[in-house]
Design an enzyme around this catalytic site. Structure first.
Site, PDB file in Angstrom:
ATOM      1  CG  HIS A   1      -1.873   1.155   1.276  1.00 54.94           C
ATOM      2  ND1 HIS A   1      -2.179   1.786   2.447  1.00 54.94           N
ATOM      3  CD2 HIS A   1      -2.532   1.810   0.312  1.00 54.94           C
ATOM      4  CE1 HIS A   1      -3.003   2.791   2.203  1.00 54.94           C
ATOM      5  NE2 HIS A   1      -3.237   2.827   0.905  1.00 54.94           N
TER       6      HIS A   1
ATOM      7  CB  CYS B   1       0.266   2.079   8.040  1.00 52.31           C
ATOM      8  SG  CYS B   1       1.949   2.204   8.657  1.00 52.31           S
ATOM      9  CG  HIS B   2      -2.910   3.122   5.655  1.00 55.76           C
ATOM     10  ND1 HIS B   2      -1.574   3.084   5.367  1.00 55.76           N
ATOM     11  CD2 HIS B   2      -3.197   4.415   5.924  1.00 55.76           C
ATOM     12  CE1 HIS B   2      -1.063   4.296   5.445  1.00 55.76           C
ATOM     13  NE2 HIS B   2      -2.024   5.133   5.791  1.00 55.76           N
ATOM     14  N   GLY B   3      -4.366  -0.970   7.870  1.00 53.98           N
ATOM     15  CA  GLY B   3      -5.212  -2.132   8.045  1.00 53.98           C
ATOM     16  C   GLY B   3      -5.269  -3.103   6.897  1.00 53.98           C
TER      17      GLY B   3
ATOM     18  N   PRO C   1      -6.526  -1.975   2.048  1.00 53.04           N
ATOM     19  CG  PRO C   1      -5.427  -0.072   2.850  1.00 53.04           C
ATOM     20  CD  PRO C   1      -6.092  -1.336   3.308  1.00 53.04           C
TER      21      PRO C   1
END
Lengths: 422, 180, 255
Positions: free
Chosen positions: B120, B144-146, B159
């Site tokens: 990502h 950080c963003h799952g 993501p």
């Protein structure tokens, strides 16, 4: 000036849109397009442009070198050699930067010679000249600190000797030296601050160059005759005449530059600088880079420490007051039958100082250095002031277009012709 | 164009041609000057030469993982349990956002070697230690963003657009690999 | 020859005045040795450089390092990848720390720099009667005369002239500044056995190792000169064109 959009003469809509709001195009057109320039420049008038280009080359190569250089006593030497060996085209960028320093000084020395020979420092161009001397001093500081960065033997001992010059000053000397070093000898803090300043000063130079050029565009250029242009018949628009002429000089200059970089890149350097710095061993002969040799010769010509240092600094500081030492109203040496040989002798004398600066400070060399130093200063302090009083200059031409005296009235049609090309 | 009449007279066309050629030449020169500067920004020869890392697999027990440095990046080397291998192979590729079989991502099924950088935005996913959060699929989880990665390092949820990259590596012996 | 015309050019510019400083020292003038890399178009004689590497490895490397050169660089001398890997593997390189926090030695890899014979200068001095054998990585750039000087030095061991006493542990050399050098006459006839059958005379070995060290100091030399020729040809054409344009533009201006 009234508030509002600039009255732009450009037709291209994008250029016009910008120019109305920020008239950079009008300015460029005025200063480098139609700018009226004396029509009788010789190739000596190339060297200002060459110096400008060299400054750009030095900044560009320097910025890229700094991306690979490590300003640390333990790493500096090896990081420079890594640039030479492992960084793609690193050898090219470093050799251009290294020899570029020498080329910069050659160009600027010729530029200064031209200014002195043709009297470009005289009214109304005194401030223009003074700004030039400021640039030269900044260049010297920058070049000196740059030479320290590879951290070879000459880097280290050059830095030691030059910083020790300041210890000659009574009372504050030792304080100044420790301030320069950031320690008790030339060491890591010194290297770090020299790197920082070596990166900073070129941009200061760039700023002063801008002022130098701005001042030039107020007074206009001097020319080989030293007679101000009397009207459009004496000038040409800068573009295309002088852009073309400068381009020729530039390409020829690049050929010489390339010859140095590609075939004898280390000719002007000292072999000892490929020996890593060693604070315990001084090389048998310490010499500065060639462009500092004349001043080094002056320093060594005086048997007194403080006297030598003062004379050395004085040898350049005296340039600041040159416009007031030489009060002769005639600019160009072409019309000064006495000043001309004295000045050419001064030039040869400068080269003698350069030569003797590389010799050991012993025997006959000391005497030569002392005589040369004496003449160096005598030219400024005795010869020029006296000549201003007693010299009888040759008759000056009436104008640039009529170099011969006593011509009739100017044919207006012929005179206006060059302006049509603008 | 008012200049046309002038251009027809002798001299003028030659000058234009000359200017064109000279301009073109100068442009080539300027372009050639730009190249060494750009090239100097690319990885230097010593950087490229250092681009291999040897990893000794012997001390890595089943179920454990080590992180080694390769080209300045973390590389995950995980000794997978039979259960993890079985899980990774049971998933139909059609159910994956970035379809790839587990077989195509390993050389020997026990050893999973991955570049430990979330596809990502470049964070390092957690999951190297048994106590770390490993996400819903038992592999790695990028905090950080799952993004959730499975036991083959494939993106399953979140993501990240791609599976974790597999670096070039080779077994130099049964218990050693060389990355790069 | 062309190399000298550049020097002549510099002389004309008044720069040559600095050169005497570089030749400073009381040593007698260095004779000019013919090398394959002399002149503008000179290149490295690969066979000679490879032999020189052998001399370095078997003789010089006992005392002198080459720390700025990597084993992988030997590829440029025409060695194969396998040969380079084999050479590198002969040396134990210090690496670490490992997972236990210990430094350890491992066989060298092509990416490693040449291993120096001594861990630091103090150890080098201690092993050499207080003299420091300098690292040879940039030696030809660090001495006036370059490869010519190296060759002269290696072949310059003679008996001291009458009246000159050589200090204990020193050796008399015609070309060394001051004439007394700590390094002994290390090259002896047939000291190395060249694989290509070249007779290993002192002169041959000195020539080969000077070639090798010149390459070690300036590995970019061939690329540099080749690019220089192209650049100068390009600029000469551009100069002609620019001058023609200038002439044309100035044609209607009366001087």
């Amino acid at each position: 000036m009234s508030i509002g959009l600039h009255n732009s003469e450009f037709k291209n809509p994008v250029v016009r849109w910008i120019d109305q709001r920020l008239p950079v195009f009008t300015m460029m057109q005025k200063e480098y397009g139609t700018f009226p320039t004396p029509k009788n420049f010789n190739y000596f008038w190339n060297f200002g442009a060459l110096a400008m280009v060299t400054l750009m080359i030095m900044i560009a190569t320097g910025v890229f070198l700094s991306m690979h250089y490590a300003a640390h006593t333990g790493l500096a030497f090896d990081s420079v050699e890594r640039i030479m060996r492992d960084v793609n085209f690193g050898w090219l960028i470093r050799y251009v930067h290294m020899n570029g320093a020498s080329m910069f000084f050659i160009v600027v020395y010729i530029h200064i010679f031209r200014g002195m020979y043709y009297g470009s420092y005289k009214a109304p161009r005194e401030l223009l000249w003074i700004l030039g001397v400021v640039i030269f001093l900044l260049m010297m500081a920058t070049a000196f600190m740059g030479y320290v960065l590879p951290w070879g033997q000459m880097s280290f001992w050059g830095a030691t000797v030059i910083t020790n010059l300041f210890s000659a000053f009574p009372v504050v000397g030792d304080f100044i030296v420790e301030l320069l070093w950031g320690g008790f000898s030339v060491d890591n803090p010194t290297l770090n601050r020299f790197f920082s300043l070596h990166y900073l000063l070129p941009f200061v130079i760039l700023g002063v160059v801008f002022l130098h050029v701005a001042a030039l565009h107020i007074t206009g250029s001097n020319n080989p005759l030293g007679v101000e242009p009397k009207g459009p018949q004496d000038t040409l628009p800068f573009h295309p005449y002088y852009t073309a002429k400068d381009s020729v000089g530039l390409v020829v200059y690049f050929i010489v530059f390339a010859g140095l970089v590609f075939f004898v890149p280390n000719m002007l350097g000292h072999p000892d600088n490929y020996i890593p710095a060693n604070p315990l061993v001084t090389p048998p002969h310490i010499v500065p880079e060639w462009y500092f040799l004349p001043y080094y010769a002056i320093l060594r010509a005086v048997p007194d420490k403080l006297g030598g240092v003062l004379l050395m600094f004085g040898s350049i500081l005296i340039w600041f007051v040159l416009p007031w030492l030489d009060r002769s109203p005639v600019r160009s040496m072409r019309f000064r039958p006495l000043a001309r040989p004295f000045f050419l002798l001064w030039t040869v004398n400068f080269l003698v100082l350069l030569w003797v600066g590389a010799k050991p400070a012993e025997g006959v060399y000391v005497l030569i250095a002392q005589i040369s130093t004496a003449y160096y200063f005598a030219y400024f302090l005795v010869v020029l002031p006296l000549l201003a009083k007693f010299e009888r200059p040759l008759p000056l031409p009436e104008s640039i277009s009529r170099p011969v005296l006593g011509g009739g009235p100017l044919p207006m049609g012929a005179a206006a012709k060059p302006m049509e090309k603008a | 164009m008012a200049d046309t009449a002038h251009a027809a007279t002798d001299g003028a066309p030659r000058r234009d041609f000359l200017k064109l050629v000279t301009g073109a030449f100068a442009a080539v020169g300027v372009g050639a000057i730009a190249w060494p500067f750009i090239a100097s920004l690319q990885p230097a020869k010593d950087t490229l030469a250092l681009a291999t890392t040897d990893v000794d697999l012997a001390p890595i027990a089943e179920g454990q993982a080590v992180t080694v440095m390769w080209r300045g990046k973390p590389v995950f080397v995980r000794s997978r349990t039979p259960k993890e291998i079985q899980e990774a192979r049971a998933v139909p590729t059609s159910a994956l956002p970035d379809p790839a079989t587990d077989q195509s991502r390993v050389q020997r099924e026990q050893w999973l070697v991955l570049i430990g950088i979330c596809t990502h935005l470049g964070c390092v996913p957690s999951g190297q230690r048994a106590t770390d959060a490993r996400g819903e699929y038992g592999g790695w989880f990028c905090p950080c963003h799952g993004s959730h990665y499975d036991t083959s390092g494939r993106i399953r949820k979140g993501p990240a657009p791609r599976n974790l990259d597999v670096p070039q590596y080779a077994f130099t012996s049964d218990t050693k690999i060389r990355i790069g | 020859m062309l190399r000298f015309s550049f020097k002549a050019l510099a002389l004309a510019l008044g720069l040559f005045a600095t050169a005497p400083a570089h030749a400073a020292g009381e040593a007698i003038p260095i004779p000019d040795r013919k090398f394959s890399f002399d002149g503008i178009f000179g290149t490295y004689d690969r066979a000679s450089a490879q032999r020189g590497f052998q001399v370095y490895k078997e003789v010089c490397a006992a005392c002198h390092g080459l720390r700025l050169v990597s084993y992988r660089n030997l590829r440029e001398l025409g060695l194969t990848e396998a040969q380079v890997a084999a050479i590198a593997a002969q040396f134990e390189i210090k690496d670490g720390p490992n997972d236990e926090g210990q430094m350890f030695e491992r066989p060298g890899r092509p990416a490693d720099r040449f291993r120096s014979p001594f861990p630091n200068d103090a150890a080098a001095r201690a092993a050499n009667n207080g003299a420091l054998p300098p690292d040879l990585s940039v030696m030809t750039k660090a001495r006036a005369g370059g490869a010519d000087y190296l060759f002269a030095l290696l072949t310059g061991y003679v008996d001291p002239p009458p009246g000159v006493t050589v200090m204990d542990g020193m050796h008399y050399n015609k070309y060394f500044p001051g004439n007394q050098i700590a390094m002994g006459p290390v090259l002896n006839p047939d000291q190395v056995e060249y694989a290509d059958g070249t007779k290993a005379t002192i002169e041959q070995m000195a020539h080969d190792v000077s070639t090798f060290l010149q390459w070690a100091a300036e590995p970019e030399l061939e690329k540099r000169r080749a690019m220089g020729v192209k650049v100068i040809i390009f600029l000469t054409i551009l100069a002609g064109l620019t001058y023609a344009v200038k002439r044309k533009i100035w044609a209607d201006v009366k001087h």
